[in-house]
Design an enzyme around this catalytic site. Structure first.
Site, short mmCIF file in Angstrom:
data_model
loop_
_atom_site.label_atom_id
_atom_site.label_comp_id
_atom_site.label_asym_id
_atom_site.label_seq_id
_atom_site.Cartn_x
_atom_site.Cartn_y
_atom_site.Cartn_z
N SER A 13 50.68 -0.09 10.44
CA SER A 13 51.63 0.31 9.38
C SER A 13 51.82 1.84 9.37
O SER A 13 52.92 2.33 9.15
CB SER A 13 51.15 -0.18 8.01
OG SER A 13 50.01 0.55 7.56
N ASN A 14 50.74 2.58 9.65
CA ASN A 14 50.90 4.05 9.72
C ASN A 14 51.74 4.44 10.94
O ASN A 14 52.59 5.32 10.85
CB ASN A 14 49.54 4.72 9.78
CG ASN A 14 48.93 4.91 8.40
OD1 ASN A 14 49.41 5.68 7.59
ND2 ASN A 14 47.88 4.16 8.12
N ARG A 91 38.18 2.70 17.24
CA ARG A 91 37.13 2.97 18.22
C ARG A 91 36.70 4.42 18.11
O ARG A 91 37.55 5.30 17.88
CB ARG A 91 37.63 2.71 19.66
CG ARG A 91 38.18 1.32 19.87
CD ARG A 91 37.18 0.23 19.62
NE ARG A 91 36.03 0.26 20.54
CZ ARG A 91 34.94 -0.46 20.37
NH1 ARG A 91 34.81 -1.23 19.32
NH2 ARG A 91 33.96 -0.40 21.25
N ASN A 107 44.18 12.42 13.14
CA ASN A 107 43.70 11.12 12.65
C ASN A 107 43.95 11.04 11.17
O ASN A 107 43.94 12.07 10.47
CB ASN A 107 42.21 10.95 12.94
CG ASN A 107 41.68 9.59 12.44
OD1 ASN A 107 42.30 8.56 12.67
ND2 ASN A 107 40.55 9.62 11.75
N HIS A 109 42.31 9.30 7.82
CA HIS A 109 41.07 8.67 7.38
C HIS A 109 41.21 8.34 5.90
O HIS A 109 41.63 9.21 5.12
CB HIS A 109 39.89 9.62 7.62
CG HIS A 109 38.57 9.08 7.16
ND1 HIS A 109 37.87 8.14 7.86
CD2 HIS A 109 37.85 9.33 6.04
CE1 HIS A 109 36.76 7.84 7.22
NE2 HIS A 109 36.72 8.55 6.10
N LEU A 144 32.62 13.07 14.32
CA LEU A 144 33.42 12.04 13.64
C LEU A 144 33.93 12.50 12.27
O LEU A 144 33.18 13.02 11.45
CB LEU A 144 32.57 10.78 13.46
CG LEU A 144 33.30 9.56 12.88
CD1 LEU A 144 34.32 9.02 13.86
CD2 LEU A 144 32.30 8.48 12.47
N ASP A 145 35.25 12.32 12.06
CA ASP A 145 35.86 12.56 10.73
C ASP A 145 35.52 13.94 10.17
O ASP A 145 35.30 14.07 8.96
CB ASP A 145 35.39 11.46 9.74
CG ASP A 145 35.80 10.07 10.20
OD1 ASP A 145 35.10 9.10 9.83
OD2 ASP A 145 36.79 9.96 10.92
N GLN A 173 50.00 5.60 0.04
CA GLN A 173 50.10 7.07 0.07
C GLN A 173 49.89 7.64 1.48
O GLN A 173 50.45 8.67 1.84
CB GLN A 173 49.11 7.70 -0.91
CG GLN A 173 49.37 7.32 -2.35
CD GLN A 173 50.81 7.65 -2.78
OE1 GLN A 173 51.31 8.74 -2.51
NE2 GLN A 173 51.47 6.69 -3.40
C1 GRF Z 1 43.90 1.35 7.00
O1 GRF Z 1 42.68 1.01 6.37
C2 GRF Z 1 44.10 2.83 6.91
O2 GRF Z 1 43.51 3.34 5.73
C3 GRF Z 1 43.39 3.36 8.10
O3 GRF Z 1 43.51 2.35 9.11
C4 GRF Z 1 43.71 1.07 8.47
C5 GRF Z 1 44.85 0.30 9.05
O4 GRF Z 1 45.95 1.13 9.16
N1 GRF Z 1 44.00 4.60 8.51
P1 GRF Z 1 47.32 0.63 9.90
O5 GRF Z 1 48.03 -0.30 8.94
O6 GRF Z 1 46.93 -0.11 11.16
O7 GRF Z 1 48.09 1.90 10.13
#
Ligand code: GRF
Length: 195
Positions: A13-14, A91, A107, A109, A144-145, A173
């Protein structure tokens, strides 16, 4: 025009929001969507938009992270990306891989870093009784992160929130934050964006 490769593991989705934003006067265009899972639903969404895709199944490289990354690098480098966006990519990448793209890998997070690095961020925020949660876009570094923060967005934690409810509120968001940060980053602006 900056070339952007996006790495996903699932629904993407992102990735979709990034792709949908990279039009018109946007300084970047998507050149590849790649996944560690050949069945990632996001791959079809990318293909439906005419974007090249690649998949390297990490399960084909048991206990061989270097082998997986070498296989992933082939289509990735062939796309000649200027910027790599990790978007729901699940990963952990080795320092060697990350250092190849130092300063040009992003990235997203799902927490207000530096709080809650790692997994289960929403359950941890709820358990801690936090009033706020959110998401962070950061530069990827070997730790990481932990890289420089490029943007953050906050949401309230509501009474009775389940991790799923909070995750949905944060994800909505994320879809605003990541495109806005990538647009600035591709234009050479690394000023943190606080939505
Ligand atoms: C979601 O939990 C998002 O918070 C994190 O990755 C997960 C899936 O994201 N960034 P997406 O729908 O595959 O972009």
């Amino acid at each position: 025009m900056k070339r952007v490769a996006i790495l996903i593991s699932g629904g993407g989705s992102n990735m979709l929001r990034l792709v949908e934003d990279m039009i018109g006067d946007h300084p970047a265009r998507p050149v590849l969507v790649a996944s560690n899972d050949p069945h990632a639903a996001g791959l079809e969404k990318a293909e439906a938009r005419g974007i090249a895709t690649a998949a390297v199944d990490h399960r084909d490289f048991p206990r061989d992270r270097a082998g997986f990354e070498a296989a992933l690098l082939r289509p990735l480098l062939a796309a000649k990306p200027d910027i790599i966006c990790l978007a729901g990519f699940m990963r952990i990448l080795t320092p060697e891989f990350v250092s190849r793209f130092s300063g040009r890998m992003l990235n997203i997070h799902p927490s207000l870093l530096p709080k809650y690095q790692g997994l289960d961020t929403h359950a941890r925020a709820i358990a801690a009784g936090d009033a706020e949660a959110g998401a962070t876009v950061h530069e990827v570094t070997p730790e990481l992160d932990s890289g420089p923060i490029l943007g953050q967005v906050r949401v309230p934690v509501l009474p009775g929130d389940t991790p799923q409810a909070l995750a949905a509120r944060v994800l909505e968001q994320e879809h605003r934050l990541y495109p806005a940060v990538l647009r600035r980053f591709a234009a050479g602006d690394r000023t943190p964006l606080m939505l």
